[in-house]
Structure formats: C-alpha cells, structure tokens
Write a protein that holds these residues in place. Structure first.
Motif, PDB file in Angstrom:
ATOM      1  N   TYR A  62      30.989  35.295  45.644  1.00  0.00           N
ATOM      2  CA  TYR A  62      31.491  34.182  44.331  1.00  0.00           C
ATOM      3  C   TYR A  62      30.297  32.416  44.612  1.00  0.00           C
ATOM      4  CZ  TYR A  62      35.976  35.675  44.448  1.00  0.00           C
ATOM      5  OH  TYR A  62      37.349  36.585  44.197  1.00  0.00           O
ATOM      6  N   HIS A  63      29.082  32.777  45.781  1.00  0.00           N
ATOM      7  CA  HIS A  63      28.813  30.816  46.233  1.00  0.00           C
ATOM      8  C   HIS A  63      27.564  31.477  45.271  1.00  0.00           C
ATOM      9  CE1 HIS A  63      25.160  29.579  48.044  1.00  0.00           C
ATOM     10  NE2 HIS A  63      25.952  28.596  47.877  1.00  0.00           N
ATOM     11  N   ASP A  64      26.840  33.064  45.791  1.00  0.00           N
ATOM     12  CA  ASP A  64      25.770  33.121  44.969  1.00  0.00           C
ATOM     13  C   ASP A  64      25.992  33.279  43.651  1.00  0.00           C
ATOM     14  OD1 ASP A  64      24.215  33.451  47.701  1.00  0.00           O
ATOM     15  OD2 ASP A  64      24.528  35.560  47.033  1.00  0.00           O
ATOM     16  N   THR A  65      26.562  33.796  42.724  1.00  0.00           N
ATOM     17  CA  THR A  65      27.217  34.149  41.333  1.00  0.00           C
ATOM     18  C   THR A  65      27.172  32.523  40.485  1.00  0.00           C
ATOM     19  OG1 THR A  65      29.654  33.965  41.556  1.00  0.00           O
ATOM     20  CG2 THR A  65      27.686  36.047  41.148  1.00  0.00           C
ATOM     21  N   ARG A  66      27.691  31.736  41.113  1.00  0.00           N
ATOM     22  CA  ARG A  66      27.991  30.076  40.954  1.00  0.00           C
ATOM     23  C   ARG A  66      26.561  29.261  40.987  1.00  0.00           C
ATOM     24  NH1 ARG A  66      31.623  33.428  40.076  1.00  0.00           N
ATOM     25  NH2 ARG A  66      33.458  33.073  39.301  1.00  0.00           N
ATOM     26  N   VAL A  67      26.167  29.885  42.231  1.00  0.00           N
ATOM     27  CA  VAL A  67      24.302  28.661  41.584  1.00  0.00           C
ATOM     28  C   VAL A  67      23.763  29.340  40.655  1.00  0.00           C
ATOM     29  CG1 VAL A  67      22.803  29.112  43.251  1.00  0.00           C
ATOM     30  CG2 VAL A  67      24.784  28.387  44.861  1.00  0.00           C
ATOM     31  N   ALA A  68      23.596  30.575  40.833  1.00  0.00           N
ATOM     32  CA  ALA A  68      23.263  31.012  39.249  1.00  0.00           C
ATOM     33  C   ALA A  68      23.529  30.767  38.170  1.00  0.00           C
ATOM     34  CB  ALA A  68      23.115  32.693  39.366  1.00  0.00           C
ATOM     35  N   PHE A  69      25.159  30.412  37.918  1.00  0.00           N
ATOM     36  CA  PHE A  69      26.103  30.637  36.385  1.00  0.00           C
ATOM     37  C   PHE A  69      27.105  29.328  37.170  1.00  0.00           C
ATOM     38  CE2 PHE A  69      24.453  34.747  36.003  1.00  0.00           C
ATOM     39  CZ  PHE A  69      22.888  34.646  35.324  1.00  0.00           C
ATOM     40  N   PRO A  70      26.784  28.127  37.245  1.00  0.00           N
ATOM     41  CA  PRO A  70      27.958  27.075  37.789  1.00  0.00           C
ATOM     42  C   PRO A  70      28.290  26.579  36.617  1.00  0.00           C
ATOM     43  CG  PRO A  70      24.889  26.187  37.181  1.00  0.00           C
ATOM     44  CD  PRO A  70      25.188  27.331  37.884  1.00  0.00           C
ATOM     45  N   ASP A  71      28.733  26.685  35.036  1.00  0.00           N
ATOM     46  CA  ASP A  71      29.864  26.794  34.737  1.00  0.00           C
ATOM     47  C   ASP A  71      29.999  27.927  34.347  1.00  0.00           C
ATOM     48  OD1 ASP A  71      27.004  28.312  33.084  1.00  0.00           O
ATOM     49  OD2 ASP A  71      27.329  26.757  31.733  1.00  0.00           O
ATOM     50  N   GLN A  72      29.914  28.987  35.238  1.00  0.00           N
ATOM     51  CA  GLN A  72      30.674  30.663  34.330  1.00  0.00           C
ATOM     52  C   GLN A  72      32.090  30.115  33.788  1.00  0.00           C
ATOM     53  OE1 GLN A  72      29.552  33.723  36.617  1.00  0.00           O
ATOM     54  NE2 GLN A  72      31.885  34.247  37.033  1.00  0.00           N
ATOM     55  N   ASN A  73      31.881  31.098  33.085  1.00  0.00           N
ATOM     56  CA  ASN A  73      33.448  31.028  32.636  1.00  0.00           C
ATOM     57  C   ASN A  73      34.274  32.566  32.057  1.00  0.00           C
ATOM     58  OD1 ASN A  73      36.177  30.552  31.387  1.00  0.00           O
ATOM     59  ND2 ASN A  73      35.208  28.566  30.994  1.00  0.00           N
ATOM     60  N   HIS A  74      34.746  32.483  30.260  1.00  0.00           N
ATOM     61  CA  HIS A  74      35.230  34.172  30.133  1.00  0.00           C
ATOM     62  C   HIS A  74      36.589  34.017  28.892  1.00  0.00           C
ATOM     63  CE1 HIS A  74      38.473  33.414  33.405  1.00  0.00           C
ATOM     64  NE2 HIS A  74      39.163  33.984  31.736  1.00  0.00           N
ATOM     65  N   GLU A  75      36.268  34.982  28.169  1.00  0.00           N
ATOM     66  CA  GLU A  75      37.063  34.717  27.295  1.00  0.00           C
ATOM     67  C   GLU A  75      38.137  36.276  27.450  1.00  0.00           C
ATOM     68  OE1 GLU A  75      34.703  34.303  23.921  1.00  0.00           O
ATOM     69  OE2 GLU A  75      34.028  31.787  24.479  1.00  0.00           O
ATOM     70  N   ILE A  76      38.899  36.565  27.044  1.00  0.00           N
ATOM     71  CA  ILE A  76      40.180  37.565  27.683  1.00  0.00           C
ATOM     72  C   ILE A  76      39.998  38.182  26.150  1.00  0.00           C
ATOM     73  CG2 ILE A  76      41.807  38.772  28.249  1.00  0.00           C
ATOM     74  CD1 ILE A  76      42.322  37.010  30.828  1.00  0.00           C
ATOM     75  N   ILE A  77      39.410  39.137  26.222  1.00  0.00           N
ATOM     76  CA  ILE A  77      39.276  40.070  24.537  1.00  0.00           C
ATOM     77  C   ILE A  77      41.006  41.136  24.344  1.00  0.00           C
ATOM     78  CG2 ILE A  77      38.728  41.946  23.672  1.00  0.00           C
ATOM     79  CD1 ILE A  77      36.371  41.119  24.412  1.00  0.00           C
ATOM     80  N   ALA A  78      41.122  41.536  25.210  1.00  0.00           N
ATOM     81  CA  ALA A  78      42.500  42.372  25.590  1.00  0.00           C
ATOM     82  C   ALA A  78      42.644  42.625  27.167  1.00  0.00           C
ATOM     83  CB  ALA A  78      42.089  43.706  25.070  1.00  0.00           C
ATOM     84  N   ILE A  79      43.881  43.197  27.368  1.00  0.00           N
ATOM     85  CA  ILE A  79      44.816  43.566  28.885  1.00  0.00           C
ATOM     86  C   ILE A  79      45.435  44.745  28.295  1.00  0.00           C
ATOM     87  CG2 ILE A  79      46.381  42.920  31.022  1.00  0.00           C
ATOM     88  CD1 ILE A  79      45.636  39.744  30.414  1.00  0.00           C
ATOM     89  N   ARG A  80      45.233  45.879  29.191  1.00  0.00           N
ATOM     90  CA  ARG A  80      45.580  47.145  29.694  1.00  0.00           C
ATOM     91  C   ARG A  80      46.268  47.301  30.671  1.00  0.00           C
ATOM     92  NH1 ARG A  80      41.524  47.221  25.528  1.00  0.00           N
ATOM     93  NH2 ARG A  80      42.141  47.792  23.863  1.00  0.00           N
TER      94      ARG A  80
END
Length: 189
Positions: A62-80
């Motif tokens: 988590y730390h490493d990916t948020r240092v790389a992408f501090p504004d990381q976000n997502h948009e859910i397309i579909a849940i199955r």
C-alpha cells in the motif's frame, strides 16, 4: 461447497458489501480498515507474478503504490459473483508522482482496466485479492506524454525503460506458478 453451488443471496450480499467497503477504504487510504477485511491479508498481482502476504507485506505494498500514485482511485465497471468469489472489473486511475519500484516518476496519468478476484473460504473469510491487468498498458500511458525531443523527457523515458527492464527481470513468486514437474492441465474438449 461445490463450484456449481452458489451461496444464498444474503451471503452474496455480505461478500459484496465487504468488497465495496474494501475498495472505499483503499481510496481513503485507511489501511487498518482495509486490512480488517481479511483475517490474513494476501494480495496476488498476476501480471508481475508478485505476492504480498501478511500485514507487514501488504502495508508495504500500500505504501509503495501510494508513493507512486498518491491520487490512486478507481471506477467500478461491474461486480459479479461466483461460488467462492466476488469478481470486480474496474478502472484504476492515478498520476505517477513517485517511484514505482525501479521505474522513476514520469508525471504521467493512467487509466487501466483491471479485474480483481476477491476469494472467500468455506467460512466466508476473505482469503485473497487476486488482480489481473496489463502492465504494458500502464507503462505506455505513463511515458506516453513525454516529449522525446526534450532532453529532460528523453532522459525520463530512458530511465523508465531501464526500470521496467529491471522489474521484468525479477524472479516470479513460486506461489503463482505450477509446482516443478507438474504438467499443465489438459484443456477440456
């Protein structure tokens, strides 16, 4: 439970709520709440053949990916739903402002389609998040905005490519490979 037997609707709804809470808490970067969705945190990133297992390893991820992408976000397309998993298709979005492993920051943004399998055991515990995506799609977006005519951007591009090559040279986690000597399963006809 058989792979052909679905749990009752209330179980499927509870799984889905847990997964949505997990996604929400990741965006909020509330790591204690995210980790509380697992009895034992476990991530498998199939494209990079890496596993992050246990509280400390997952927090480092988590730390490493948020240092790389501090504004990381997502948009859910579909849940199955499946007999033992919640499957989520989503867009992962972020700006590359810090190092991503050996790849130095490019300042580029990416929007990458991904699929995550949230796997549950027979006691309805979340036991793993297994993520599939195309690493090259992310990389192309991160370096795509660099102007190769500008020396500074050309240097960034060279460093990013060298970082990608160092990353690609890592040994895959053996937990994501078949045991040595085991033949690949035959395709059903």
């Amino acid at each position: 439970m058989s792979v052909f037997t679905f749990p009752p609707e209330d179980v499927l709804r509870a799984r889905e709520k847990l997964v949505l809470d997990h996604f929400r808490d990741e965006v909020r970067q509330d790591w204690d709440d995210v980790l509380s969705t697992f009895p034992h945190p476990h991530y498998e990133l199939v494209p990079s053949m890496t596993v992050h297992d246990g509280d400390e390893a997952v927090r480092r991820y988590y730390h490493d990916t948020r240092v790389a992408f501090p504004d990381q976000n997502h948009e859910i397309i579909a849940i199955r739903h499946s007999a033992d998993a919640v499957i989520v298709e989503f867009w992962l979005i972020g700006t590359h402002l810090g190092p991503l492993g050996a790849i130095p920051p490019t300042g580029g943004r990416h929007r990458t389609r991904m699929t995550a399998y949230f796997l549950f055991d027979e006691h309805e515990n979340l036991v793993a998040e297994r993520v599939y995506f195309d690493q090259l799609t992310i990389f192309k977006q991160l370096v795509g905005g660099l102007d190769r005519r500008r020396p500074r951007d050309l240097l960034k591009l060279v460093r990013a490519v060298l970082g990608l090559l160092r990353t690609a040279g890592r040994e895959p986690d053996p937990r994501l490979q078949p045991p040595p000597g085991e033949p690949l399963a035959e395709r059903p006809r």
